[in-house]
Design a protein around this motif. Structure first.
Motif, PDB file in Angstrom:
ATOM      1  N   CYS A   1       9.278 -25.892  -8.303  1.00 30.94           N
ATOM      2  CA  CYS A   1      10.491 -26.145  -9.087  1.00 30.94           C
ATOM      3  C   CYS A   1      11.402 -24.926  -9.097  1.00 30.94           C
ATOM      4  O   CYS A   1      12.630 -25.044  -8.979  1.00 30.94           O
ATOM      5  CB  CYS A   1      10.122 -26.533 -10.519  1.00 30.94           C
ATOM      6  SG  CYS A   1       9.449 -28.201 -10.687  1.00 30.94           S
TER       7      CYS A   1
ATOM      8  N   ILE B   1      13.763 -31.858 -16.058  1.00 31.57           N
ATOM      9  CA  ILE B   1      13.033 -32.896 -15.334  1.00 31.57           C
ATOM     10  C   ILE B   1      13.098 -34.198 -16.123  1.00 31.57           C
ATOM     11  O   ILE B   1      12.870 -34.222 -17.336  1.00 31.57           O
ATOM     12  CB  ILE B   1      11.557 -32.505 -15.116  1.00 31.57           C
ATOM     13  CG1 ILE B   1      11.449 -31.196 -14.323  1.00 31.57           C
ATOM     14  CG2 ILE B   1      10.799 -33.621 -14.410  1.00 31.57           C
ATOM     15  CD1 ILE B   1      10.034 -30.683 -14.160  1.00 31.57           C
TER      16      ILE B   1
ATOM     17  N   THR C   1      11.415 -30.877 -19.912  1.00 32.85           N
ATOM     18  CA  THR C   1      11.081 -32.225 -19.461  1.00 32.85           C
ATOM     19  C   THR C   1      11.357 -33.235 -20.556  1.00 32.85           C
ATOM     20  O   THR C   1      11.004 -33.011 -21.717  1.00 32.85           O
ATOM     21  CB  THR C   1       9.591 -32.301 -19.069  1.00 32.85           C
ATOM     22  OG1 THR C   1       9.269 -31.201 -18.213  1.00 32.85           O
ATOM     23  CG2 THR C   1       9.297 -33.601 -18.347  1.00 32.85           C
TER      24      THR C   1
END
Length: 315
Positions: free
Chosen positions: A69, A77, A102
């Motif tokens: 990443c 994300i 995320t």
């Protein structure tokens, strides 16, 4: 260089990708959309800025994933597949320590939502009306029933409207079946966004008018205060973060029953965005440490109908 956004398991989720792009353009602080999938031939690859042919999420070591990443300058994300959620919820804090945010709930909430029996036990203990669920056909005691896998996702492996004798044939082929009564009535999906302090920022109820293979092809929004109240209570009890979709039935006598909660963006949740649950925009703001408290919610007060269809493009 502006940080990038990763969307996992993009498959053919073109409407979702387009909504993420709209959120990026309005936000202005992010760069490109990187779309990942384990299949190199997915349609979604043509709609992202960079395609990442990725091994299944469950196969990754977290340290290797973080490094990959960072190489791609990914800061946020968005998981889109239920099977991706356990990995991201387990490593939520590790990713955050590397400034990778995320849109996923904590591990316990994800586990409860993915286990239909555990979900049923939790919800009934909270006094929220939920569809009766049994471990055997004999317990159900109904003429017409529905059979599901305890940990199945979507409509896969679901058998609907069969009698007890037929049900025994299906149950014998399943790994961990659950039995529910077959209910006729209106079917609803409720889109919600829960912010990082546990408050529900937005909620939209949509009726599933035409369902094909478990996905809404025609949906429309409507006002349903009772369902909104129940779903707000539910997601707060579950400890959801980000976008969630609650499925519910309304019987002919007006009784409402919760069916399940999916702790992710749904197949027809783009209608929820259109009607005011601006999940991707809100998530991107929160990933940069911004509070949503003073941000107004622009909710559409008219009925919005969404029709999902195929479309050709030429490259």
């Amino acid at each position: 260089m502006k940080p990038n956004v990763l969307i996992t398991s993009i498959a053919a989720k073109i409407p979702l990708i387009k909504q993420v792009r709209s959120a990026l353009e309005r936000n202005g602080h992010f760069g490109r959309i990187i779309g990942a999938d384990a299949d190199e031939n997915v349609i979604g690859a043509y709609f992202v800025d960079e395609f990442w042919l990725m091994e299944p999420i469950c196969a990754w070591e977290i340290s290797t994933f973080v490094s990959s990443c960072k190489e791609r300058n990914i800061h946020a994300i968005i998981p889109t597949r239920e099977g991706d959620l356990p990995f991201f919820s387990e490593h939520l804090m590790t990713l955050r320590a590397h400034e990778i945010y995320t849109m996923v709930s904590a591990q316990e909430a994800v586990q409860v939502c993915m286990d239909k029996w555990h979900f049923y036990e939790k919800v009934i203990s909270w006094g929220i009306p939920v569809i009766p669920t049994y471990r055997s056909v004999d317990e159900a005691g109904r003429n017409r029933i529905v059979i599901k896998e305890r940990r199945g996702s979507g409509s896969r492996g679901v058998t609907v409207n069969v009698d007890a004798a037929e049900a025994l044939t299906y149950v014998a082929k399943m790994s961990d079946p659950l039995i529910q009564p077959f209910i006729s009535g209106k079917e609803f999906s409720i889109d919600l966004y829960v912010d990082c302090v546990g408050e529900v920022k937005g909620v939209v109820v949509r009726e599933r008018v035409l369902v094909v293979r478990g996905e809404s092809q025609i949906s429309r929004t409507l006002s349903h205060p009772l369902l909104e109240e129940l779903c707000i209570r539910l997601v707060k009890k579950l400890g959801i973060y980000g976008h969630a979709v609650v499925q519910a039935f309304e019987q002919e006598d007006g009784t409402v029953l919760i069916i399940e909660c999916n702790a992710r963006f749904g197949g027809a949740s783009t209608l929820g965005i259109r009607a005011g649950v601006d999940s991707f925009y809100w998530f991107l703001l929160e990933s940069r440490g911004e509070s949503l408290a003073s941000l107004p919610v622009i909710k559409c007060n008219q009925t919005v109908t969404m029709v999902r269809h195929n479309e050709d493009i030429w490259l």
